[in-house]
Design a protein around this motif. Structure first.
Motif, short mmCIF file in Angstrom:
data_model
loop_
_atom_site.label_atom_id
_atom_site.label_comp_id
_atom_site.label_asym_id
_atom_site.label_seq_id
_atom_site.Cartn_x
_atom_site.Cartn_y
_atom_site.Cartn_z
N PRO A 84 63.01 22.78 34.05
CA PRO A 84 61.84 22.16 34.71
C PRO A 84 62.01 21.93 36.21
O PRO A 84 61.02 21.72 36.90
N GLY A 85 63.24 21.93 36.71
CA GLY A 85 63.43 21.76 38.15
C GLY A 85 63.25 20.35 38.63
O GLY A 85 62.98 20.11 39.80
N ALA A 86 63.41 19.37 37.71
CA ALA A 86 63.25 17.97 38.11
C ALA A 86 64.49 17.46 38.85
O ALA A 86 64.42 16.47 39.56
N ASN A 87 65.62 18.14 38.66
CA ASN A 87 66.88 17.73 39.28
C ASN A 87 67.19 16.26 39.04
O ASN A 87 67.64 15.54 39.92
N CYS A 88 66.93 15.79 37.81
CA CYS A 88 67.07 14.36 37.54
C CYS A 88 68.51 14.00 37.19
O CYS A 88 68.91 12.85 37.33
N GLY A 89 69.29 14.96 36.74
CA GLY A 89 70.66 14.65 36.37
C GLY A 89 70.81 14.14 34.96
O GLY A 89 71.85 13.66 34.56
N GLY A 90 69.73 14.23 34.17
CA GLY A 90 69.78 13.74 32.79
C GLY A 90 70.73 14.54 31.91
O GLY A 90 71.18 14.05 30.87
N CYS A 91 71.03 15.77 32.32
CA CYS A 91 71.94 16.60 31.55
C CYS A 91 73.39 16.33 31.93
O CYS A 91 74.30 16.99 31.46
N ASP A 92 73.61 15.36 32.82
CA ASP A 92 74.94 15.03 33.34
C ASP A 92 75.48 16.09 34.27
O ASP A 92 76.68 16.16 34.52
N TYR A 93 74.60 16.94 34.80
CA TYR A 93 75.00 17.85 35.87
C TYR A 93 74.27 17.43 37.14
O TYR A 93 73.30 16.68 37.08
#
Lengths: 304, 232
Positions: A49-58
């Motif tokens: 999605p390109g949100a760059n939220c960091g929810g995936c721990d990356y």
């Protein structure tokens, strides 16, 4: 031969030779400094999605895309995209999706402002981070401060402070975990939602019963009743019941332990059930009040 | 000894006294564009220093051996073709050739950084290719040309002077951009009057910095006098 002709010829020759030499050097450099880029990285990145939220721990979507392709990272880590993105990424990578429950945050505190005892007059900066340094803001040093650090970091407008207590709007929450990182008291954690509504322990106070009831009307006193009823699911750690969500079964009837709890620490959280919606259908919702303050750069709200 | 004093004056002059950014106002685009964080600014400064060194070496070689009137290559060709009086003057090509050299060296640096420093490559983003259009580099090349073409053979700059000028210029650019980044990091935390927010305050700060660097004016001649007195 005239000097003009020679000058023009030489100018042309100079540029031509320069072009040939430079392009040769760059061509050789391009070969020897070649960095192989996997085409799948770009494809996966486009699917994310390109949100760059960091929810995936990356660090961001591109980092995660690289990890998927190069390190074989799990494709279901994106909380924002959810199942649709996982499917798409799995198709690109040609792998099977492993079953993954959505991880959603839980605020481990159930005490609204009026339920907390020994509250002091805090007049400092209106952020939890600042208030957390000061002693005497409220009796419970584990509980929610209600100043909304989690609210300000939420990109999805999915967490709000109601009656001094941060509450997650599970309809909007994508589980990105920004609030988990923002909470200075570390009382927000992510748990797997195996059903729309799951049972959670909404207290973080590790003290013994007396100290807890001194500072809070609803906090867990560590009586262990719940652990005695469902001993396989709940263990007591630091005077607090801890769910083993790996063994959590949504079909199991847990209402019994909720009824048995002498306090109000075991609470069903998640999306409202259809019955809840029906019961409150005729209620009208008041307009949400937004703070109207202008800041220069940071999220600080100044007082005084 | 005098040779080293001369080099030192060129280097210090380019770095501080005639700082590319604050004295000549060249290279302002990356100076304002990449000066948000100190580490990025420092990386940009290093990249510019690197590119400026390669580009000015190339352009000195081209200017000295090919472009200037009476250059070895062009006069050899002229005499081989049986030319008479007059010299072949290719300085009209200077801008073309310099941009050519700069663009190629930027390309080269980009490939190199991408291969060996991937994190740096990522953090540069678009600004690495944009060094191509950084006028500080073209300015250094033209400065070198000014001291090679149309001057007495004795006063003509060699490759050493050209390199020192470009290195000094690069260091000066790095100093300027890092100072600016430091100030801007502080600005993030301070309360700025509303009309001045954003680029406004940055331009004002840049102007004040330039004023401060005017304090270096005249230091070069004083330094030269000092060294002369010391030597005699």
């Amino acid at each position: 031969m005239s000097i003009v002709v020679v000058t023009i010829a030489l100018a042309a020759a100079t540029l031509l030779i320069l072009a040939v030499v430079m392009s040769t050097i760059l061509g050789i450099a391009n070969k020897s400094f070649h960095v192989p880029v996997d085409v799948r990285v770009e494809k996966v990145l486009a699917a994310l999605p390109g949100a760059n939220c960091g929810g995936c721990d990356y660090v961001g979507c591109s980092d995660y895309a690289e990890a998927i392709v190069l390190k074989g990272e799990d494709v279901t880590r994106c909380p924002v995209g959810g199942a649709a993105v996982s499917r798409e990424v799995a198709r690109i990578m040609g792998v099977e999706i492993r079953q993954a429950w959505p991880m959603r945050p839980v605020v481990h505190c159930a005490a609204t402002l009026d339920k907390r005892k020994r509250r002091g007059d805090y007049e400092g900066e209106r952020t939890c981070h600042a208030a957390n340094i000061v002693s005497g803001v409220q009796g419970c040093v584990y509980g929610c401060l209600g100043l909304g650090d989690c609210v300000s970091v939420c990109e999805y407008d999915a967490i709000h402070v109601v009656d001094g207590l941060a509450r997650v709007d599970y309809e909007r929450c994508t589980g990105c975990g920004a609030c988990v990182k923002a909470c200075p008291r570390n009382i927000i954690s992510r748990i797997p939602f195996k059903a729309d509504r799951v049972l959670a322990v909404l207290c973080a106070n590790k003290d013994f019963g007396k100290e807890v009831s001194d500072v809070c009307e609803v906090g867990c006193i560590g009586c262990k009743v719940c652990a005695r009823v469902v001993s396989d699911l709940i263990t007591i750690q630091d005077n607090l019941p801890v769910f083993d969500y790996g063994k959590y079964d949504p079909s199991q009837d847990l209402q019994a332990i909720v009824d048995k709890c002498p306090r109000e620490s075991l609470v069903w959280i998640g999306k409202p059930t259809s019955r809840d919606i029906q019961e409150t259908a005729d209620e009208t919702l008041s307009e949400r009040v937004e703070a109207d303050f202008k800041t220069t750069v940071d999220q600080t709200e100044w007082r005084g | 000894m005098e040779y080293f004093v001369n080099l030192l004056l060129i280097g210090v002059g380019a770095a501080l006294i005639h700082n590319f950014v604050f004295y000549y106002f060249v290279g302002l685009c990356p100076f304002l564009g990449v000066s948000k964080r100190i580490d990025m600014a420092f990386g940009m400064g290093l990249a510019v220093t690197f590119v400026i060194s390669i580009a000015s070496t190339l352009s000195w070689l081209l200017t000295y051996y090919v472009l200037r009137p009476g250059a070895p290559v062009s006069s050899w060709i002229w005499s081989t073709l049986g030319g008479g009086s007059g010299e072949v003057n290719l300085t009209i090509l200077s801008y073309l050739v310099y941009i050519f050299a700069i663009a190629s060296s930027v390309q080269f640096v980009e490939m190199y950084v991408r291969k060996f420093f991937p994190p740096l490559y990522k953090s540069f983003g678009i600004f690495l290719p944009l060094i191509t259009t950084n006028c500080a580099i073209l300015f250094a090349c033209l400065e070198i040309m000014k001291n090679v073409v149309g001057v007495e053979p004795a006063a003509m700059w060699g490759l050493d002077q050209a390199l020192v000028l470009s290195l000094g210029g690069g260091v000066g650019f790095t100093i300027a951009i890092v100072i600016m980044a430091g100030i801007r990091e502080e600005l993030e935390l301070s309360e700025i009057p509303e009309p001045m927010r954003g680029p406004g305050i940055v331009f004002i700060v840049a102007g004040i910095l330039a004023l401060a660097f005017m304090g270096f004016a005249g230091v070069d001649s004083a330094l030269a006098r000092l060294f002369k007195a010391g030597m005699s």
